[in-house]
Design an enzyme around this catalytic site. Structure first.
Site, PDB file in Angstrom:
ATOM      1  N   ARG A  17       0.852  -1.218   0.000  1.00 26.07           N
ATOM      2  CA  ARG A  17       0.000   0.000   0.000  1.00 26.07           C
ATOM      3  C   ARG A  17       0.874   1.250   0.000  1.00 26.07           C
ATOM      4  O   ARG A  17       2.048   1.205   0.361  1.00 26.07           O
ATOM      5  CB  ARG A  17      -0.861   0.046   1.262  1.00 26.07           C
ATOM      6  CG  ARG A  17      -1.876  -1.044   1.373  1.00 26.07           C
ATOM      7  CD  ARG A  17      -2.875  -0.753   2.489  1.00 26.07           C
ATOM      8  NE  ARG A  17      -2.323  -0.922   3.816  1.00 26.07           N
ATOM      9  CZ  ARG A  17      -2.311   0.031   4.745  1.00 26.07           C
ATOM     10  NH1 ARG A  17      -2.781   1.232   4.482  1.00 26.07           N
ATOM     11  NH2 ARG A  17      -1.815  -0.209   5.951  1.00 26.07           N
ATOM     12  N   ASN A  92      10.273   0.389   4.770  1.00 26.93           N
ATOM     13  CA  ASN A  92       9.184   1.356   4.589  1.00 26.93           C
ATOM     14  C   ASN A  92       8.034   1.151   5.566  1.00 26.93           C
ATOM     15  O   ASN A  92       7.293   2.083   5.861  1.00 26.93           O
ATOM     16  CB  ASN A  92       8.673   1.242   3.136  1.00 26.93           C
ATOM     17  CG  ASN A  92       7.324   1.882   2.948  1.00 26.93           C
ATOM     18  OD1 ASN A  92       7.193   3.091   2.810  1.00 26.93           O
ATOM     19  ND2 ASN A  92       6.267   1.065   2.961  1.00 26.93           N
ATOM     20  N   SER A 144      10.959  10.359   8.375  1.00 21.53           N
ATOM     21  CA  SER A 144       9.919  11.376   8.170  1.00 21.53           C
ATOM     22  C   SER A 144      10.493  12.731   8.564  1.00 21.53           C
ATOM     23  O   SER A 144      11.381  12.802   9.424  1.00 21.53           O
ATOM     24  CB  SER A 144       8.710  11.069   9.058  1.00 21.53           C
ATOM     25  OG  SER A 144       7.839  12.182   9.130  1.00 21.53           O
ATOM     26  N   TYR A 157       5.884   8.577  17.395  1.00 25.00           N
ATOM     27  CA  TYR A 157       6.257   8.498  15.973  1.00 25.00           C
ATOM     28  C   TYR A 157       7.553   9.267  15.703  1.00 25.00           C
ATOM     29  O   TYR A 157       8.458   8.774  15.015  1.00 25.00           O
ATOM     30  CB  TYR A 157       5.099   9.053  15.145  1.00 25.00           C
ATOM     31  CG  TYR A 157       5.277   8.979  13.649  1.00 25.00           C
ATOM     32  CD1 TYR A 157       5.098   7.770  12.968  1.00 25.00           C
ATOM     33  CD2 TYR A 157       5.586  10.116  12.901  1.00 25.00           C
ATOM     34  CE1 TYR A 157       5.230   7.705  11.584  1.00 25.00           C
ATOM     35  CE2 TYR A 157       5.721  10.055  11.519  1.00 25.00           C
ATOM     36  CZ  TYR A 157       5.539   8.850  10.865  1.00 25.00           C
ATOM     37  OH  TYR A 157       5.672   8.777   9.502  1.00 25.00           O
TER      38      TYR A 157
HETATM   39  P1  NAP Z   1       0.269   3.414   4.924  1.00 29.85           P
HETATM   40  O1  NAP Z   1      -0.410   3.700   3.636  1.00 29.85           O
HETATM   41  O2  NAP Z   1      -0.482   3.466   6.200  1.00 29.85           O
HETATM   42  O3  NAP Z   1       1.006   1.988   4.787  1.00 29.85           O
HETATM   43  C1  NAP Z   1       1.708   1.439   5.857  1.00 29.85           C
HETATM   44  C2  NAP Z   1       2.406   0.205   5.358  1.00 29.85           C
HETATM   45  O4  NAP Z   1       3.184  -0.351   6.428  1.00 29.85           O
HETATM   46  C3  NAP Z   1       1.441  -0.867   4.890  1.00 29.85           C
HETATM   47  O5  NAP Z   1       1.909  -1.430   3.684  1.00 29.85           O
HETATM   48  C4  NAP Z   1       1.494  -1.900   6.022  1.00 29.85           C
HETATM   49  O6  NAP Z   1       1.311  -3.234   5.589  1.00 29.85           O
HETATM   50  C5  NAP Z   1       2.934  -1.736   6.478  1.00 29.85           C
HETATM   51  N1  NAP Z   1       3.139  -2.256   7.818  1.00 29.85           N
HETATM   52  C6  NAP Z   1       2.732  -1.714   9.001  1.00 29.85           C
HETATM   53  N2  NAP Z   1       3.118  -2.498  10.023  1.00 29.85           N
HETATM   54  C7  NAP Z   1       3.787  -3.548   9.483  1.00 29.85           C
HETATM   55  C8  NAP Z   1       4.434  -4.685  10.015  1.00 29.85           C
HETATM   56  N3  NAP Z   1       4.482  -4.902  11.335  1.00 29.85           N
HETATM   57  N4  NAP Z   1       5.014  -5.576   9.163  1.00 29.85           N
HETATM   58  C9  NAP Z   1       4.985  -5.363   7.820  1.00 29.85           C
HETATM   59  N5  NAP Z   1       4.394  -4.284   7.256  1.00 29.85           N
HETATM   60  C10 NAP Z   1       3.793  -3.407   8.076  1.00 29.85           C
HETATM   61  O7  NAP Z   1       1.496   4.409   5.128  1.00 29.85           O
HETATM   62  P2  NAP Z   1       2.399   5.250   4.107  1.00 29.85           P
HETATM   63  O8  NAP Z   1       1.938   6.643   4.184  1.00 29.85           O
HETATM   64  O9  NAP Z   1       2.505   4.571   2.813  1.00 29.85           O
HETATM   65  O10 NAP Z   1       3.774   5.192   4.917  1.00 29.85           O
HETATM   66  C11 NAP Z   1       4.877   4.423   4.482  1.00 29.85           C
HETATM   67  C12 NAP Z   1       6.105   4.882   5.256  1.00 29.85           C
HETATM   68  O11 NAP Z   1       6.327   6.276   4.996  1.00 29.85           O
HETATM   69  C13 NAP Z   1       5.950   4.760   6.767  1.00 29.85           C
HETATM   70  O12 NAP Z   1       7.168   4.390   7.351  1.00 29.85           O
HETATM   71  C14 NAP Z   1       5.584   6.180   7.198  1.00 29.85           C
HETATM   72  O13 NAP Z   1       5.936   6.438   8.524  1.00 29.85           O
HETATM   73  C15 NAP Z   1       6.417   6.984   6.209  1.00 29.85           C
HETATM   74  N6  NAP Z   1       5.935   8.361   6.032  1.00 29.85           N
HETATM   75  C16 NAP Z   1       4.697   8.618   5.527  1.00 29.85           C
HETATM   76  C17 NAP Z   1       4.282   9.941   5.386  1.00 29.85           C
HETATM   77  C18 NAP Z   1       2.939  10.312   4.827  1.00 29.85           C
HETATM   78  O14 NAP Z   1       2.623  11.522   4.829  1.00 29.85           O
HETATM   79  N7  NAP Z   1       2.132   9.388   4.348  1.00 29.85           N
HETATM   80  C19 NAP Z   1       5.149  10.979   5.749  1.00 29.85           C
HETATM   81  C20 NAP Z   1       6.404  10.664   6.256  1.00 29.85           C
HETATM   82  C21 NAP Z   1       6.790   9.347   6.387  1.00 29.85           C
HETATM   83  P3  NAP Z   1      -0.124  -4.007   5.718  1.00 29.85           P
HETATM   84  O15 NAP Z   1      -1.155  -3.112   5.093  1.00 29.85           O
HETATM   85  O16 NAP Z   1       0.117  -5.277   4.974  1.00 29.85           O
HETATM   86  O17 NAP Z   1      -0.360  -4.234   7.187  1.00 29.85           O
END
Ligand code: NAP
Length: 249
Positions: A17, A92, A144, A157
């Site tokens: 995702r 990630n 982040s 976080y």
């Molecule tokens: P997201 O759409 O909520 O997706 C989170 C992902 O992490 C999902 O694929 C989920 O897999 C996986 N995940 C969570 N716990 C896990 C575990 N224990 N083992 C394996 N996979 C796990 O989030 P996103 O926005 O794409 O974020 C991705 C990364 O970017 C994260 O590290 C987040 O902190 C960072 N980030 C995001 C933002 C933002 O604005 N979106 C900003 C800064 C940093 P499942 O669905 O299979 O559980």
């Protein structure tokens, strides 16, 4: 498809995702064989694999909770036995559990540290063993801007993401002589499920603080990751590349 990452085996945690999905597609488009890790989104991960294969690439999905040491060990064992190595690791997987500190429970702190930071350390540790033997590899940890600038309501976080930056620099120093580069990418405010629940008001205010005037797309982050994974970044290690439209500078 381009040949930039041809013959490379890439593992992307949380690849089903959001940002992870875009990273999988970008690495595959540059020729890498991609292992799409997921914890609970089996159908989404399978869809990423289907999309990569339809474009002529190679991919496989693999279910693992990356915060669990035994599961991480089993995941790497399975990858090395099937593909021989891991050339590119993208940590990630991540989650939020926001609250002001007075309301935040110790369990909220623990689960975020375990999912974001401990998982990263576990995967780095396990991948480094294989990469050291091959004397090459590239690790990219998704942190982040919150790990750099802080954010009220996200003490757990922010601590996890600041920890990832320290981990990245320390490991980069430790393994550079073995031909392994370790970098971090710090996204700003990106349109995914993680930010989907925020109110329009919060989103508008956040966008006002972004000089480039828009939220990031997952693909913006994926392109930075693919660059760091490639030989174009051969002289870059221990760095945190901020991809945030200028929000934090
Ligand atoms: P997201 O759409 O909520 O997706 C989170 C992902 O992490 C999902 O694929 C989920 O897999 C996986 N995940 C969570 N716990 C896990 C575990 N224990 N083992 C394996 N996979 C796990 O989030 P996103 O926005 O794409 O974020 C991705 C990364 O970017 C994260 O590290 C987040 O902190 C960072 N980030 C995001 C933002 C933002 O604005 N979106 C900003 C800064 C940093 P499942 O669905 O299979 O559980």
């Amino acid at each position: 498809m381009t040949a930039q990452l041809e013959d490379k085996i890439a593992l992307v945690t949380g690849g089903g995702r959001g940002i992870g999905r875009a990273i999988c597609l970008e690495l595959a488009a540059r020729g890498a064989t991609v292992i799409v890790n997921y914890k609970s989104s089996a159908a989404a991960a399978a869809e990423v694999v289907t999309q990569i294969k339809a474009a002529g690439g190679l991919a496989k999905s693999l279910q693992t909770d990356v915060s669990d040491a035994d599961q991480v060990a089993a995941m790497f064992k399975a990858i090395v036995s099937e593909f021989g190595t891991v050339d590119i690791l993208v940590n990630n997987a991540g989650m939020t559990r926001d609250n002001v500190i007075m309301m935040m429970k110790p369990a909220d702190f623990d689960v975020v540290i375990e999912t974001n930071l401990r998982s990263c350390w576990l995967c780095c540790k396990t991948a480094a063993r294989t990469m050291m033997r091959k004397r090459k590899g590239s690790i990219i940890n998704i942190t982040s801007v919150v790990g750099i600038a802080g954010n009220g309501g996200q003490t757990n976080y922010a601590a996890s993401k600041a920890g990832i930056i320290g981990l990245t620099k320390s490991l980069a120093k430790e393994v550079a002589a073995r031909g392994i580069r370790v970098n971090a990418v710090a996204p700003g405010f990106v349109e995914t499920d993680m930010t989907a629940d925020l109110t329009d008001d919060i989103k508008e205010k956040a966008i006002e603080a972004i000089p480039l005037g828009r939220m990031g797309a997952p693909e913006d982050i994926a392109k930075a990751v693919a660059f760091l994974a490639s030989d174009d970044a051969a002289y870059i290690t221990g760095q945190t590349l901020v991809v945030d439209g200028g929000m934090v500078m």
